[in-house]
Design an enzyme around this catalytic site. Structure first.
Site, short mmCIF file in Angstrom:
data_model
loop_
_atom_site.label_atom_id
_atom_site.label_comp_id
_atom_site.label_asym_id
_atom_site.label_seq_id
_atom_site.Cartn_x
_atom_site.Cartn_y
_atom_site.Cartn_z
N GLU A 83 45.71 38.44 39.48
CA GLU A 83 45.57 38.37 41.15
C GLU A 83 45.45 36.95 41.25
OE1 GLU A 83 42.74 40.84 43.13
OE2 GLU A 83 42.25 39.37 44.58
N LYS A 266 34.31 45.06 44.12
CA LYS A 266 35.30 44.78 43.61
C LYS A 266 35.63 43.54 43.38
CE LYS A 266 39.97 44.34 43.50
NZ LYS A 266 40.74 42.88 43.50
N ASP A 282 36.20 46.36 26.47
CA ASP A 282 36.70 47.65 27.04
C ASP A 282 36.27 47.61 28.42
OD1 ASP A 282 36.91 50.09 27.97
OD2 ASP A 282 36.32 51.21 26.15
N HIS A 382 43.65 32.59 49.90
CA HIS A 382 44.43 33.70 49.02
C HIS A 382 45.86 33.36 49.19
CE1 HIS A 382 43.72 37.32 46.92
NE2 HIS A 382 45.05 37.65 47.33
C1 MEV Z 1 39.86 40.89 46.43
O1 MEV Z 1 40.24 40.86 45.41
C2 MEV Z 1 38.49 40.52 46.65
C3 MEV Z 1 37.67 40.67 48.16
O2 MEV Z 1 37.93 41.73 48.89
C4 MEV Z 1 36.21 40.85 47.67
C5 MEV Z 1 35.17 40.94 48.82
O3 MEV Z 1 35.61 41.25 50.11
O4 MEV Z 1 33.96 40.44 48.86
C6 MEV Z 1 38.06 39.39 48.45
#
Ligand code: MEV
Length: 438
Positions: A83, A266, A282, A382
């Site tokens: 990513e 995430k 792992d 991003h």
């Molecule tokens: C994207 O890979 C991760 C985010 O969505 C985490 C978040 O919203 O805190 C930017």
């Protein structure tokens, strides 16, 4: 030579120049980097020894996070992730944390849980009492099943007996807590479960069910904290104090809403998994443990939280806690040349040290995400980085990648179609410049 993770201008130089800089900073051998990273480091023949029905290998980008300091020590941290912006964001956040003294980590012993399920238990209370009374014998039998681990100072430490399910289930589960030292421990723990199950069933007058480790390794947690001075958090449009308020607000959102907590976590796992994969560990086990831990109260919650430091009001205070079962010895992936390189670049860390680094990267990734979300929004940074892959997808190469990326960002149209158009314009401009030089 003291290791440093401060390498200003690193992102601007070529891949080969970056390799040299990393060798100087970490003491890694240039030939080792070359051998480990060219073509992903794994040929089809070697891959065929790892898993079944192999057709080839699947490479992912291998980058390094900079500016990382954990418990006073600098690390250039390998990250394997597809990513865009994850590596840059973690490095940027680690720089802010560095200004506040770096990450502070504290790690539990490497205790893993070996689960032995017993069923058809006639009298659960009596069975439980009989197993606990045989604690010493069970621990000795467990140690006998893992002599190598015992010789490295690890081994079985305790047992617990849990009565689970409804009375009709007639079930018991025995947990054997095993210190796996620098191993992740899955094979050791499964071997121990299988070695002692029959004796446990005998003691409990029951039948043997499953014998396997638990990935909810909540006795093997790592806790990392960090402080960031307000001035380091400021953006063009917001001062540092406002950003602290915004980040605390983002943390509260995740603390009260599982839908947000999942995304918050995430973002944490962006950093954690990238280190876990780069070091040949792992990541499915780590993911399973992290999310089960996040739900331990019965409500799915954030693994990291943010507050204004009560002792120093102009500081943001962050904290992460999660289970991390990482190995730095044993395991099939230690024969992967890139995993070996990663461990050597990190100075051959212990399992606990590696867990501190991975958790620090999780906290850094979270800081970068919540700061962006609380200020400009995530898309600006991003998409600017994503534009580079879009430019490559449109056929740009060499210097044209950055140029095309910049053109589509400025046009606010980050699509392959727009990149193709930008590429033709950039190529025409290049041709015209060459002609006028001629
Ligand atoms: C994207 O890979 C991760 C985010 O969505 C985490 C978040 O919203 O805190 C930017």
């Amino acid at each position: 030579m003291a290791r440093t993770s401060r390498l200003p201008g690193f992102y601007k130089v070529t891949v080969n120049e970056r390799r040299s800089l990393v060798c100087e900073a970490t003491g890694a051998d240039p030939r080792e980097i070359e051998a480990a990273l060219e073509g992903g480091g794994l040929d089809a023949e070697t891959a065929d020894k790892f898993v079944e029905n192999v057709l080839g290998t699947y490479a992912l980008p291998y980058g390094v996070a900079l500016n990382v300091r954990v418990n006073g020590k600098d690390y250039v941290v390998p990250m394997v992730v597809e990513e865009p912006s994850v590596v840059a964001a973690a490095s940027n956040a680690a720089k802010m944390v560095r200004a506040g003294g770096g990450f502070r980590a504290d790690v539990d012993a490497s205790l893993m849980i070996s689960q032995i399920q017993l069923y058809d238990v006639k009298d659960q209370a009596t069975a439980r009492a009989r197993i606990l009374a045989a604690r010493k014998e069970i621990l000795a039998q467990a140690d006998k099943a893992a002599p190598g681990l015992v010789s490295r100072g690890g081994g079985a430490r305790d047992i617990e007996v849990r009565i689970i399910g409804t009375p009709e289930d007639k079930m018991l589960v025995v947990h054997v807590l095993v210190d796996c030292k620098d191993a992740m421990g899955a094979n050791l723990i499964n071997g121990i479960a299988e070695a002692i199950a029959d004796r446990l069933a005998e003691l409990a007058s029951a039948k043997v069910g499953l014998r396997i480790l638990s990935n909810l390794c909540d006795r093997r947690c790592v806790r990392v904290t960090c402080r960031v001075p307000a001035e380091c958090l400021a953006t063009d449009d917001m001062d540092g104090e406002q950003v602290i308020d915004g980040i605390v607000n983002a943390s509260r959102f995740a603390e009260v809403d599982p839908y947000r907590a999942a995304t918050h976590n995430k973002g944490i796992m962006n950093g954690v998994d990238a280190v876990v994969i780069a070091t040949g560990n792992d990541w499915r086990a780590v993911e399973a443990g992290a999310h089960a831990y996040a739900a331990r109260s019965g409500t799915y919650s954030p693994l990291a939280t943010w507050r204004r430091d009560p002792e120093q009001r102009g500081m943001l205070l962050g904290r992460i806690e999660l289970p991390l079962a990482l190995g730095t010895v044993g395991g099939t992936l230690r024969v992967h040349p890139a995993a070996r390189l990663s461990l050597s670049m990190l100075g051959s860390p212990s399992s606990a040290e590696l867990a501190s680094i991975a958790a620090a990267l999780g906290l850094a990734s979270n800081l970068a995400a919540v700061r962006a979300l609380a200020t400009d929004g995530i898309q600006r940074g991003h998409m600017a980085l994503h534009a580079r892959s879009v430019a490559v997808a449109a056929g740009a190469a060499g210097d044209l990648v950055a140029k095309v990326a910049q053109m589509i960002v400025e046009a606010r149209d980050i699509t392959v179609e727009a990149a193709r158009r930008a590429l033709s314009v950039a190529q025409c401009e290049g041709d015209a410049a060459t002609l006028s030089e001629d």
